[in-house]
Design a protein around this motif. Structure first.
Motif, PDB file in Angstrom:
ATOM      1  N   ASP A 116       0.518 -50.185 -32.748  1.00 43.59           N
ATOM      2  CA  ASP A 116      -0.557 -51.060 -32.309  1.00 43.59           C
ATOM      3  C   ASP A 116       0.382 -51.250 -31.348  1.00 43.59           C
ATOM      4  OD1 ASP A 116      -2.850 -50.890 -33.826  1.00 43.59           O
ATOM      5  OD2 ASP A 116      -1.873 -51.669 -35.277  1.00 43.59           O
ATOM      6  N   TYR A 117       2.530 -51.616 -32.115  1.00 48.56           N
ATOM      7  CA  TYR A 117       2.582 -52.390 -31.583  1.00 48.56           C
ATOM      8  C   TYR A 117       3.383 -51.394 -29.623  1.00 48.56           C
ATOM      9  CZ  TYR A 117       3.725 -56.417 -34.033  1.00 48.56           C
ATOM     10  OH  TYR A 117       3.461 -57.037 -34.554  1.00 48.56           O
ATOM     11  N   ALA A 118       3.023 -50.081 -30.098  1.00 52.87           N
ATOM     12  CA  ALA A 118       3.422 -49.509 -28.538  1.00 52.87           C
ATOM     13  C   ALA A 118       2.065 -49.219 -27.182  1.00 52.87           C
ATOM     14  CB  ALA A 118       3.427 -47.870 -28.981  1.00 52.87           C
ATOM     15  N   ARG A 119       1.003 -50.165 -27.867  1.00 51.45           N
ATOM     16  CA  ARG A 119      -0.085 -50.193 -27.503  1.00 51.45           C
ATOM     17  C   ARG A 119       0.247 -51.656 -26.134  1.00 51.45           C
ATOM     18  NH1 ARG A 119      -3.012 -48.379 -31.963  1.00 51.45           N
ATOM     19  NH2 ARG A 119      -4.212 -46.248 -31.130  1.00 51.45           N
ATOM     20  N   ASP A 120       0.471 -51.956 -27.198  1.00 46.18           N
ATOM     21  CA  ASP A 120       1.527 -53.911 -26.327  1.00 46.18           C
ATOM     22  C   ASP A 120       2.343 -53.016 -26.169  1.00 46.18           C
ATOM     23  OD1 ASP A 120      -0.273 -55.213 -28.098  1.00 46.18           O
ATOM     24  OD2 ASP A 120       0.698 -55.333 -29.831  1.00 46.18           O
ATOM     25  N   LEU A 121       3.075 -52.740 -26.120  1.00 47.23           N
ATOM     26  CA  LEU A 121       3.998 -52.635 -25.173  1.00 47.23           C
ATOM     27  C   LEU A 121       3.445 -51.952 -24.008  1.00 47.23           C
ATOM     28  CD1 LEU A 121       7.292 -52.694 -24.330  1.00 47.23           C
ATOM     29  CD2 LEU A 121       7.611 -50.490 -25.414  1.00 47.23           C
ATOM     30  N   ILE A 122       2.879 -50.699 -23.888  1.00 52.38           N
ATOM     31  CA  ILE A 122       1.901 -50.228 -22.791  1.00 52.38           C
ATOM     32  C   ILE A 122       1.569 -51.526 -21.884  1.00 52.38           C
ATOM     33  CG2 ILE A 122       0.555 -48.830 -21.936  1.00 52.38           C
ATOM     34  CD1 ILE A 122       1.362 -46.825 -24.701  1.00 52.38           C
ATOM     35  N   GLU A 123       0.867 -51.935 -22.034  1.00 48.20           N
ATOM     36  CA  GLU A 123      -0.145 -53.492 -21.785  1.00 48.20           C
ATOM     37  C   GLU A 123       1.059 -54.238 -20.945  1.00 48.20           C
ATOM     38  OE1 GLU A 123      -2.450 -54.571 -24.931  1.00 48.20           O
ATOM     39  OE2 GLU A 123      -4.406 -53.176 -24.645  1.00 48.20           O
ATOM     40  N   LYS A 124       2.008 -54.633 -21.441  1.00 49.01           N
ATOM     41  CA  LYS A 124       3.497 -55.433 -21.010  1.00 49.01           C
ATOM     42  C   LYS A 124       3.688 -54.779 -19.274  1.00 49.01           C
ATOM     43  CE  LYS A 124       4.051 -58.138 -24.855  1.00 49.01           C
ATOM     44  NZ  LYS A 124       3.311 -59.417 -24.844  1.00 49.01           N
ATOM     45  N   GLY A 125       3.842 -53.505 -19.927  1.00 50.55           N
ATOM     46  CA  GLY A 125       4.814 -52.923 -18.377  1.00 50.55           C
ATOM     47  C   GLY A 125       5.401 -52.252 -18.997  1.00 50.55           C
ATOM     48  N   GLY A 126       5.834 -52.228 -20.270  1.00 48.53           N
ATOM     49  CA  GLY A 126       7.105 -51.491 -21.513  1.00 48.53           C
ATOM     50  C   GLY A 126       7.273 -50.043 -21.073  1.00 48.53           C
ATOM     51  N   ALA A 127       6.550 -49.043 -21.370  1.00 49.49           N
ATOM     52  CA  ALA A 127       6.734 -47.768 -21.572  1.00 49.49           C
ATOM     53  C   ALA A 127       5.268 -47.541 -21.082  1.00 49.49           C
ATOM     54  CB  ALA A 127       5.947 -47.787 -22.701  1.00 49.49           C
ATOM     55  N   TYR A 128       5.866 -45.145 -20.898  1.00 54.76           N
ATOM     56  CA  TYR A 128       4.436 -44.743 -19.555  1.00 54.76           C
ATOM     57  C   TYR A 128       4.740 -43.571 -20.481  1.00 54.76           C
ATOM     58  CZ  TYR A 128       9.640 -43.550 -17.696  1.00 54.76           C
ATOM     59  OH  TYR A 128      10.604 -42.727 -17.178  1.00 54.76           O
ATOM     60  N   THR A 129       4.165 -43.368 -20.577  1.00 52.44           N
ATOM     61  CA  THR A 129       3.996 -41.731 -21.021  1.00 52.44           C
ATOM     62  C   THR A 129       4.764 -40.315 -19.573  1.00 52.44           C
ATOM     63  OG1 THR A 129       1.518 -41.841 -20.138  1.00 52.44           O
ATOM     64  CG2 THR A 129       1.808 -41.486 -22.317  1.00 52.44           C
ATOM     65  N   CYS A 130       5.115 -39.696 -20.736  1.00 49.82           N
ATOM     66  CA  CYS A 130       6.305 -39.084 -19.811  1.00 49.82           C
ATOM     67  C   CYS A 130       6.135 -37.719 -20.312  1.00 49.82           C
ATOM     68  CB  CYS A 130       7.900 -39.098 -19.556  1.00 49.82           C
ATOM     69  SG  CYS A 130       8.704 -38.284 -18.607  1.00 49.82           S
ATOM     70  N   SER A 131       5.231 -35.983 -19.438  1.00 49.05           N
ATOM     71  CA  SER A 131       5.488 -34.742 -19.445  1.00 49.05           C
ATOM     72  C   SER A 131       6.584 -34.246 -18.858  1.00 49.05           C
ATOM     73  CB  SER A 131       3.886 -34.012 -19.134  1.00 49.05           C
ATOM     74  OG  SER A 131       3.793 -34.835 -17.878  1.00 49.05           O
ATOM     75  N   CYS A 132       7.863 -34.934 -18.266  1.00 46.80           N
ATOM     76  CA  CYS A 132       8.874 -33.952 -17.322  1.00 46.80           C
ATOM     77  C   CYS A 132       9.505 -32.924 -19.504  1.00 46.80           C
ATOM     78  CB  CYS A 132       9.696 -35.380 -17.670  1.00 46.80           C
ATOM     79  SG  CYS A 132       9.424 -36.463 -15.834  1.00 46.80           S
ATOM     80  N   SER A 133      10.312 -31.997 -18.923  1.00 50.98           N
ATOM     81  CA  SER A 133      10.656 -31.036 -20.072  1.00 50.98           C
ATOM     82  C   SER A 133      12.207 -32.197 -20.093  1.00 50.98           C
ATOM     83  CB  SER A 133      11.184 -29.937 -19.535  1.00 50.98           C
ATOM     84  OG  SER A 133      11.847 -29.854 -17.905  1.00 50.98           O
ATOM     85  N   GLY A 134      12.631 -31.467 -21.087  1.00 49.11           N
ATOM     86  CA  GLY A 134      13.933 -32.650 -21.148  1.00 49.11           C
ATOM     87  C   GLY A 134      14.815 -32.575 -20.527  1.00 49.11           C
ATOM     88  N   GLU A 135      14.696 -31.035 -19.822  1.00 51.26           N
ATOM     89  CA  GLU A 135      15.726 -30.686 -18.991  1.00 51.26           C
ATOM     90  C   GLU A 135      15.940 -31.138 -17.976  1.00 51.26           C
ATOM     91  OE1 GLU A 135      18.370 -26.442 -16.719  1.00 51.26           O
ATOM     92  OE2 GLU A 135      16.101 -26.596 -18.103  1.00 51.26           O
ATOM     93  N   ASP A 136      14.609 -31.331 -17.170  1.00 53.98           N
ATOM     94  CA  ASP A 136      14.618 -32.181 -16.040  1.00 53.98           C
ATOM     95  C   ASP A 136      14.131 -33.641 -16.039  1.00 53.98           C
ATOM     96  OD1 ASP A 136      13.277 -29.763 -14.950  1.00 53.98           O
ATOM     97  OD2 ASP A 136      11.426 -30.403 -15.055  1.00 53.98           O
TER      98      ASP A 136
END
Length: 570
Positions: free
Chosen positions: A190-210
């Motif tokens: 729930d807090y992750a969803r709130d953080l996303i809506e506040k523009g404070g988080a994003y999903t990332c599919s980069c490899s760890g090295e990249d």
């Protein structure tokens, strides 16, 4: 010296005699009284030759008072000086610093946050010892929160939850609340969803090295500016387990050019394929990282002060970004160095101890060679002895050394008066006995005659420790029996009285009848076998005794073949 001055001198002398006696918990000393008396009353100096004669009887009278009477009298003569002295005493007794800004909080709330990947080693005892002490100082709350949101790298041990709570109870503390983070995953979502809506988080599919290369170059991830709707959709796919481990993470948006690369867009959630060992949490695949989970929990549980290792300073800085997004106030933070322990050959590491147990090198978490709380407890050492030693380390940000000798000294103070004495001879040498009494009666405790004595039948022969065997023709004093002289393989009673011991001519040693009770004593250096006096076999399991001239030991188990004890310390 007129009568008025004499009366003033006597009154001031009494005050300083009382202060001197109470401050040093001893008799008032005339010489020590003169300095402050003359310093505060310069007009007395011209009568310096007469004043010591006045002080002497006053000091003698003060010394006849009880401690309570002395304090009561100071309260009448010098209440301000008494209050100041008591404040100084309290400050001297307080080994822990005051918590920062404590008066700004209605209640002090602190937490221990163990990872339940195994029972606790001795280093873990520091956190509950200090938090429990602060709780008592401030009448606050003590929370235990199991940070068990890593089912793979630091996989929880299902038995460790209760084992850790048992260790905390053994140390003398009862948590006001116990929380398992793995029960709260939906809250973190729930807090992750709130953080996303506040523009404070994003999903990332980069490899760890990249991502590492981008981060180190201060360049933004290409996914950083995706719209909120897409991020929410991809996060829900994480929650639904639609990604495999390593395919997708949720990052907290920080400062991609921050001077500390470790703080740049750190991971808040990741995918883990390994199911959690707790059935209640086995279906989750998207797990919060510790900094996100811990930060949210500290706020929701009202934690006011956090203690963490000096090496974890970046945790507060990472979490501050989340707190800023939500508009929360960050708790006060105290840092300390690591505890290093002497006396053990085994590394103070949960994973190392577990590996040695799995390999059969250690018998278990309570093996006397293991630097664990369970081991120390089985040896008969009190939890309070550990707490006192940990609190005495204070709150230094440098690494600190805990000497087990300080734990042993604390424990000795706690148990010595209540612990009865018995004889135990290790790898003894047998000697026939001739003359003397048929039965010896050494005291159960040399300081408490009212407890009585033990009855030790002498029999035809006795055992002595190798180091105690007298040379041919020499005498020794068998405790509770009397003086004997060695004649070949026989110890002959001489009839000497105790004066030969007082004069220093005859050493005092312990002994047992040859047909005494077989005992195995488990120690940090391996097992030791020997024989104890017969009455030792009547003691119940868990009894703590002092084997005279050997050390303290706890009765661990009994059977027809032998009694097993665990050695505590000298």
């Amino acid at each position: 010296m007129d009568d008025d001055l004499r009366e003033r001198v006597e009154r001031e002398a009494e005050k300083h005699a009382l202060l001197n006696a109470v401050k040093h918990d001893s008799d008032a000393d005339v010489g020590a009284i003169m300095g402050p008396l003359m310093g505060e009353n310069p007009e007395f100096r011209q009568h310096g030759g007469e004043i010591p004669g006045l002080i002497g009887p006053i000091a003698a009278k003060v010394n006849q008072l009880s401690a309570a009477e002395k304090r009561e009298r100071i309260g009448e003569l010098a209440p301000e000086e008494l209050a100041e002295m008591e404040a100084e005493d309290e400050e001297d007794d307080q080994l822990l610093p005051d918590l920062p800004n404590a008066d700004e909080y209605d209640e002090i709330r602190m937490r221990a946050a163990p990872n339940p990947n195994g029972p606790w080693h001795m280093g873990h005892a520091r956190m509950p010892a200090v938090i429990g002490t602060y709780k008592e100082m401030y009448d606050g709350s003590f929370i235990v929160r199991f940070d068990d949101t890593d089912p793979e790298t630091k996989r929880p041990d299902l038995s460790a939850y209760d084992a850790i709570l048992d260790d905390i109870a053994f140390l003398g503390f009862e948590p006001d609340d116990v929380i398992r983070a793995s029960d709260r995953v939906e809250t973190y979502y729930d807090y992750a969803r709130d953080l996303i809506e506040k523009g404070g988080a994003y999903t990332c599919s980069c490899s760890g090295e990249d991502f590492s290369n981008l981060k180190n170059d201060g360049k933004p991830c290409p996914h950083r500016d995706k719209d909120t709707e897409t991020t929410l959709e991809e996060f829900e796919a994480m929650v639904d387990g639609e990604y495999n481990s390593g395919e997708m993470v949720l990052r907290v948006k920080t400062d991609i050019e921050h001077k500390n690369p470790a703080l740049r867009d750190w991971v808040a959630f990741r995918m883990i394929d390994t199911p959690h060992p707790r059935p209640e949490a086995e279906d989750y695949r998207a797990w919060p990282m510790l900094d996100f989970q811990s930060g949210v929990d500290d706020h929701l549980t009202g934690v006011t002060h956090i203690i963490r290792g000096i090496d974890l300073q970046d945790s507060a800085k990472r979490q501050q970004f989340v707190y800023d997004y939500f508009g929360w106030d960050y708790p006060e933070v105290l840092h300390w160095g690591h505890v290093q322990l002497d006396a053990y050959d085994v590394k103070m590491s949960t994973s190392t101890i577990k590996e040695l147990i799995d390999e059969g090198e250690l018998d278990g978490w309570d093996d006397p060679r293991a630097p664990t709380i369970q081991s120390v407890r089985r040896r008969g050492i009190r939890g309070q002895a550990i707490v006192d030693a940990m609190v005495e380390l204070g709150m230094s940000t440098s690494d600190v050394d805990l000497a087990m000798s300080s734990v042993y000294a604390n424990n000795r103070d706690l148990v010595d008066d209540e612990t009865n004495r018995y004889f135990f001879v290790r790898n003894g040498e047998a000697f026939a006995i001739e003359g003397g009494p048929d039965e010896a009666h050494p005291p159960l405790h040399p300081s408490f005659e009212g407890r009585g004595t033990r009855a030790i039948p002498v029999g035809d022969s006795v055992l002595l420790e190798s180091d105690d065997v007298p040379a041919e023709g020499e005498r020794v004093w068998l405790k509770g029996f009397g003086a004997v002289r060695r004649e070949d393989d026989t110890l002959v009673a001489t009839g000497d009285d105790l004066d030969v011991v007082r004069e220093g001519d005859v050493p005092v040693i312990h002994w047992v009848p040859e047909d005494g009770l077989p005992v195995r004593m488990r120690t940090m250096d391996g097992d030791v076998t020997g024989v104890a006096e017969p009455d030792f076999g009547d003691l119940p399991v868990d009894e703590l005794v002092q084997f005279e001239r050997v050390g303290f030991a706890r009765v661990d188990s009994k059977d027809d073949d032998e009694t097993v004890t665990y050695f505590a310390h000298k």
